[in-house]
Design a protein around this motif. Structure first.
Motif, PDB file in Angstrom:
ATOM      1  N   THR A   1     -46.545  -6.669 -25.317  1.00 40.46           N
ATOM      2  CA  THR A   1     -45.553  -7.685 -26.553  1.00 40.46           C
ATOM      3  C   THR A   1     -44.537  -8.798 -25.886  1.00 40.46           C
ATOM      4  O   THR A   1     -44.470  -8.132 -24.413  1.00 40.46           O
ATOM      5  CB  THR A   1     -44.327  -6.160 -27.341  1.00 40.46           C
ATOM      6  OG1 THR A   1     -43.754  -5.521 -25.752  1.00 40.46           O
ATOM      7  CG2 THR A   1     -45.215  -5.065 -27.814  1.00 40.46           C
TER       8      THR A   1
ATOM      9  N   ARG B   1     -41.141  -8.259 -25.126  1.00 37.67           N
ATOM     10  CA  ARG B   1     -40.194  -6.826 -24.904  1.00 37.67           C
ATOM     11  C   ARG B   1     -41.418  -6.754 -23.561  1.00 37.67           C
ATOM     12  O   ARG B   1     -40.180  -6.464 -22.698  1.00 37.67           O
ATOM     13  CB  ARG B   1     -40.326  -5.793 -25.422  1.00 37.67           C
ATOM     14  CG  ARG B   1     -39.652  -4.876 -25.254  1.00 37.67           C
ATOM     15  CD  ARG B   1     -38.689  -3.652 -26.761  1.00 37.67           C
ATOM     16  NE  ARG B   1     -38.765  -4.082 -27.623  1.00 37.67           N
ATOM     17  CZ  ARG B   1     -37.537  -4.416 -27.568  1.00 37.67           C
ATOM     18  NH1 ARG B   1     -36.486  -3.804 -26.464  1.00 37.67           N
ATOM     19  NH2 ARG B   1     -37.333  -4.813 -28.908  1.00 37.67           N
ATOM     20  N   ASP B   2     -42.130  -6.673 -23.773  1.00 39.18           N
ATOM     21  CA  ASP B   2     -43.245  -6.266 -22.226  1.00 39.18           C
ATOM     22  C   ASP B   2     -42.916  -7.272 -21.645  1.00 39.18           C
ATOM     23  O   ASP B   2     -42.577  -6.778 -20.357  1.00 39.18           O
ATOM     24  CB  ASP B   2     -44.741  -6.382 -22.207  1.00 39.18           C
ATOM     25  CG  ASP B   2     -45.022  -4.490 -23.212  1.00 39.18           C
ATOM     26  OD1 ASP B   2     -44.233  -3.732 -23.029  1.00 39.18           O
ATOM     27  OD2 ASP B   2     -45.891  -4.927 -23.320  1.00 39.18           O
TER      28      ASP B   2
ATOM     29  N   ALA C   1     -40.556  -9.963 -21.334  1.00 39.46           N
ATOM     30  CA  ALA C   1     -39.499  -9.779 -21.479  1.00 39.46           C
ATOM     31  C   ALA C   1     -38.853  -9.509 -20.030  1.00 39.46           C
ATOM     32  O   ALA C   1     -37.777  -8.771 -19.523  1.00 39.46           O
ATOM     33  CB  ALA C   1     -37.975  -9.750 -22.581  1.00 39.46           C
ATOM     34  N   LYS C   2     -39.811  -7.644 -19.929  1.00 41.03           N
ATOM     35  CA  LYS C   2     -38.570  -6.716 -19.205  1.00 41.03           C
ATOM     36  C   LYS C   2     -39.344  -7.493 -17.757  1.00 41.03           C
ATOM     37  O   LYS C   2     -39.103  -7.415 -16.345  1.00 41.03           O
ATOM     38  CB  LYS C   2     -39.663  -5.519 -18.712  1.00 41.03           C
ATOM     39  CG  LYS C   2     -38.937  -4.767 -19.797  1.00 41.03           C
ATOM     40  CD  LYS C   2     -39.796  -3.023 -20.426  1.00 41.03           C
ATOM     41  CE  LYS C   2     -39.035  -2.528 -21.403  1.00 41.03           C
ATOM     42  NZ  LYS C   2     -39.528  -1.048 -21.751  1.00 41.03           N
TER      43      LYS C   2
ATOM     44  N   SER D   1     -33.918 -11.085 -22.299  1.00 36.56           N
ATOM     45  CA  SER D   1     -33.874 -10.426 -23.406  1.00 36.56           C
ATOM     46  C   SER D   1     -35.373 -10.658 -23.935  1.00 36.56           C
ATOM     47  O   SER D   1     -35.442 -11.354 -23.930  1.00 36.56           O
ATOM     48  CB  SER D   1     -33.131 -10.051 -24.233  1.00 36.56           C
ATOM     49  OG  SER D   1     -32.801 -11.803 -24.218  1.00 36.56           O
ATOM     50  N   PRO D   2     -35.733  -9.540 -24.634  1.00 40.06           N
ATOM     51  CA  PRO D   2     -36.701  -9.447 -26.016  1.00 40.06           C
ATOM     52  C   PRO D   2     -36.436 -11.478 -26.806  1.00 40.06           C
ATOM     53  O   PRO D   2     -37.146 -12.463 -27.180  1.00 40.06           O
ATOM     54  CB  PRO D   2     -36.603  -8.750 -26.671  1.00 40.06           C
ATOM     55  CG  PRO D   2     -36.249  -7.683 -25.909  1.00 40.06           C
ATOM     56  CD  PRO D   2     -35.072  -8.747 -24.861  1.00 40.06           C
ATOM     57  N   SER D   3     -35.379 -11.523 -26.937  1.00 42.07           N
ATOM     58  CA  SER D   3     -34.603 -12.218 -27.695  1.00 42.07           C
ATOM     59  C   SER D   3     -35.232 -13.882 -27.439  1.00 42.07           C
ATOM     60  O   SER D   3     -35.641 -15.022 -27.704  1.00 42.07           O
ATOM     61  CB  SER D   3     -33.534 -12.348 -28.896  1.00 42.07           C
ATOM     62  OG  SER D   3     -32.492 -12.924 -27.766  1.00 42.07           O
TER      63      SER D   3
ATOM     64  N   SER E   1     -38.629 -14.741 -26.795  1.00 39.19           N
ATOM     65  CA  SER E   1     -39.443 -14.877 -27.792  1.00 39.19           C
ATOM     66  C   SER E   1     -39.091 -16.547 -28.488  1.00 39.19           C
ATOM     67  O   SER E   1     -40.100 -16.732 -28.974  1.00 39.19           O
ATOM     68  CB  SER E   1     -38.656 -13.831 -29.198  1.00 39.19           C
ATOM     69  OG  SER E   1     -39.130 -14.744 -30.548  1.00 39.19           O
TER      70      SER E   1
END
Length: 76
Positions: free
Chosen positions: A14, A16-17, A19-20, A25-27, A30
């Motif tokens: 994802t 989110r993965d 981003a880590k 941040s996930p945003s 994106s």
């Protein structure tokens, strides 16, 4: 960046993965995938190593997904 999305989806990850992995941040991630923001040098290098490809492939400079030979003595 369409290639980042394709690479991510090929590994069933994802945003989110990723981003880590990049410590953002996930945003923010994106927005990178959607070409609103650009990935910095360290982020490009991190993802090239993570995906076992080249920065040139991620940036769309080449269609060869296979990475260039790496200097085995160099630490990342």
């Amino acid at each position: 960046m369409l290639r980042l999305k394709n690479l991510r989806e090929d590994k069933d990850l994802t945003g989110r993965d990723l981003a880590k992995i990049l410590n953002i941040s996930p945003s923010h991630y994106s927005r990178i995938e959607n070409s609103v923001y650009q990935l910095d040098y360290n982020g490009l290098k991190t993802l090239a190593v993570f995906y076992n490809t080249s920065v040139d492939y991620i940036l769309g400079i080449t269609n060869e997904i296979k990475p260039y030979p790496r200097d085995i003595n160099k630490k990342f």
